[in-house]
Design a protein around this motif. Structure first.
Motif, mmCIF file in Angstrom:
data_model
loop_
_atom_site.group_PDB
_atom_site.id
_atom_site.type_symbol
_atom_site.label_atom_id
_atom_site.label_comp_id
_atom_site.label_asym_id
_atom_site.label_seq_id
_atom_site.Cartn_x
_atom_site.Cartn_y
_atom_site.Cartn_z
ATOM 1 N N PRO A 17 10.825 7.801 14.249
ATOM 2 C CA PRO A 17 12.241 8.054 13.328
ATOM 3 C C PRO A 17 12.898 7.033 13.256
ATOM 4 C CG PRO A 17 11.779 10.137 14.650
ATOM 5 C CD PRO A 17 11.006 8.728 15.342
ATOM 6 N N GLY A 18 13.257 6.196 14.110
ATOM 7 C CA GLY A 18 14.140 5.219 14.219
ATOM 8 C C GLY A 18 13.591 3.931 13.098
ATOM 9 N N ALA A 19 12.372 3.720 13.507
ATOM 10 C CA ALA A 19 11.677 2.719 12.602
ATOM 11 C C ALA A 19 11.803 3.126 11.096
ATOM 12 C CB ALA A 19 9.990 2.558 13.200
ATOM 13 N N ARG A 20 11.424 4.420 10.824
ATOM 14 C CA ARG A 20 11.451 4.928 9.320
ATOM 15 C C ARG A 20 12.994 4.571 8.978
ATOM 16 N NH1 ARG A 20 9.648 9.551 10.538
ATOM 17 N NH2 ARG A 20 11.854 10.506 10.705
ATOM 18 N N GLN A 21 13.984 4.815 9.805
ATOM 19 C CA GLN A 21 15.390 4.534 9.280
ATOM 20 C C GLN A 21 15.636 3.238 9.053
ATOM 21 O OE1 GLN A 21 17.657 6.431 12.473
ATOM 22 N NE2 GLN A 21 17.474 8.486 11.170
ATOM 23 N N GLN A 22 15.132 2.200 10.122
ATOM 24 C CA GLN A 22 15.320 0.806 9.666
ATOM 25 C C GLN A 22 14.670 0.069 8.396
ATOM 26 O OE1 GLN A 22 14.830 -0.181 13.965
ATOM 27 N NE2 GLN A 22 15.825 -1.983 13.161
ATOM 28 N N VAL A 23 13.414 0.737 8.034
ATOM 29 C CA VAL A 23 12.914 0.412 6.920
ATOM 30 C C VAL A 23 13.566 0.958 5.743
ATOM 31 C CG1 VAL A 23 10.821 0.742 5.719
ATOM 32 C CG2 VAL A 23 10.465 0.387 8.032
ATOM 33 N N GLY A 24 13.941 1.908 5.768
ATOM 34 C CA GLY A 24 15.110 2.646 4.578
ATOM 35 C C GLY A 24 16.085 1.990 4.350
ATOM 36 N N LYS A 25 16.743 1.655 5.647
ATOM 37 C CA LYS A 25 17.808 0.883 5.542
ATOM 38 C C LYS A 25 17.653 -0.809 4.613
ATOM 39 C CE LYS A 25 21.934 -1.232 7.857
ATOM 40 N NZ LYS A 25 22.061 -2.337 6.895
ATOM 41 N N ALA A 26 16.555 -1.578 5.256
ATOM 42 C CA ALA A 26 16.237 -2.750 4.639
ATOM 43 C C ALA A 26 15.854 -2.511 3.140
ATOM 44 C CB ALA A 26 15.007 -3.281 5.477
ATOM 45 N N LEU A 27 15.367 -1.770 2.664
ATOM 46 C CA LEU A 27 14.926 -1.573 1.409
ATOM 47 C C LEU A 27 16.320 -1.144 0.616
ATOM 48 C CD1 LEU A 27 11.720 0.745 1.543
ATOM 49 C CD2 LEU A 27 11.902 -1.647 1.106
ATOM 50 N N ALA A 28 16.920 -0.121 1.109
ATOM 51 C CA ALA A 28 18.409 -0.105 0.449
ATOM 52 C C ALA A 28 19.279 -1.347 0.290
ATOM 53 C CB ALA A 28 19.160 1.148 1.015
#
Length: 140
Positions: A17-28
């Motif tokens: 889940p932390g990896a998923r959040q980091q990907v989402g933050k980078a994209l945002a």
């Protein structure tokens, strides 16, 4: 000049889940929005989950790299179990797993895997539409 974000997580399910959040933050941060952001986050989740589940190297780390360059976004997930390459397989309707790479094949414009000197990498490429290119800041 391409934008890039790279991070590593320990090879354990609780870190997915932390990896998923980091990907989402980078994209945002880059201005990448739906529906592309959702597809990239979903496939990052699938590829990280596969790396965590199938890498047989103790105490390994999984590396996630996103690169935004020109008209495409590249997602790469690497782990040190370089001899165990993933393969697309047919899953029966009642199988509980085995659909991750089929999902990658369906949502990415291209995907594949490679053996690097010390790791294997599974990658997926997403082409930006004209609308998405207009939303991403020109500095990228």
């Amino acid at each position: 000049m391409p934008e890039s974000e790279t991070f590593r997580i320990p090879k354990h399910r609780r870190h997915v889940p932390g990896a998923r959040q980091q990907v989402g933050k980078a994209l945002a941060d880059w201005g990448v929005t739906e529906p592309l952001a959702g597809s990239v986050i979903l496939l990052a989740n699938e590829l990280v989950t596969n790396a965590v589940a199938h890498c047989r190297i103790p105490y390994a780390q999984v590396e996630v790299k996103l690169t935004l360059h020109d008209a495409q976004l590249l997602l790469e997930v690497s782990d040190p179990d370089r001899l165990r390459l993933p393969r697309l397989r047919d899953s029966a309707p009642d199988d509980e797993g085995g659909r991750g790479l089929a999902l990658v094949a369906a949502l990415a414009d291209a995907w594949g895997c490679r053996q690097d000197p010390y790791t294997k990498c599974v990658w997926a490429v997403f082409a930006l539409t004209e609308t998405e290119k207009a939303l991403v800041p020109a500095a990228l």
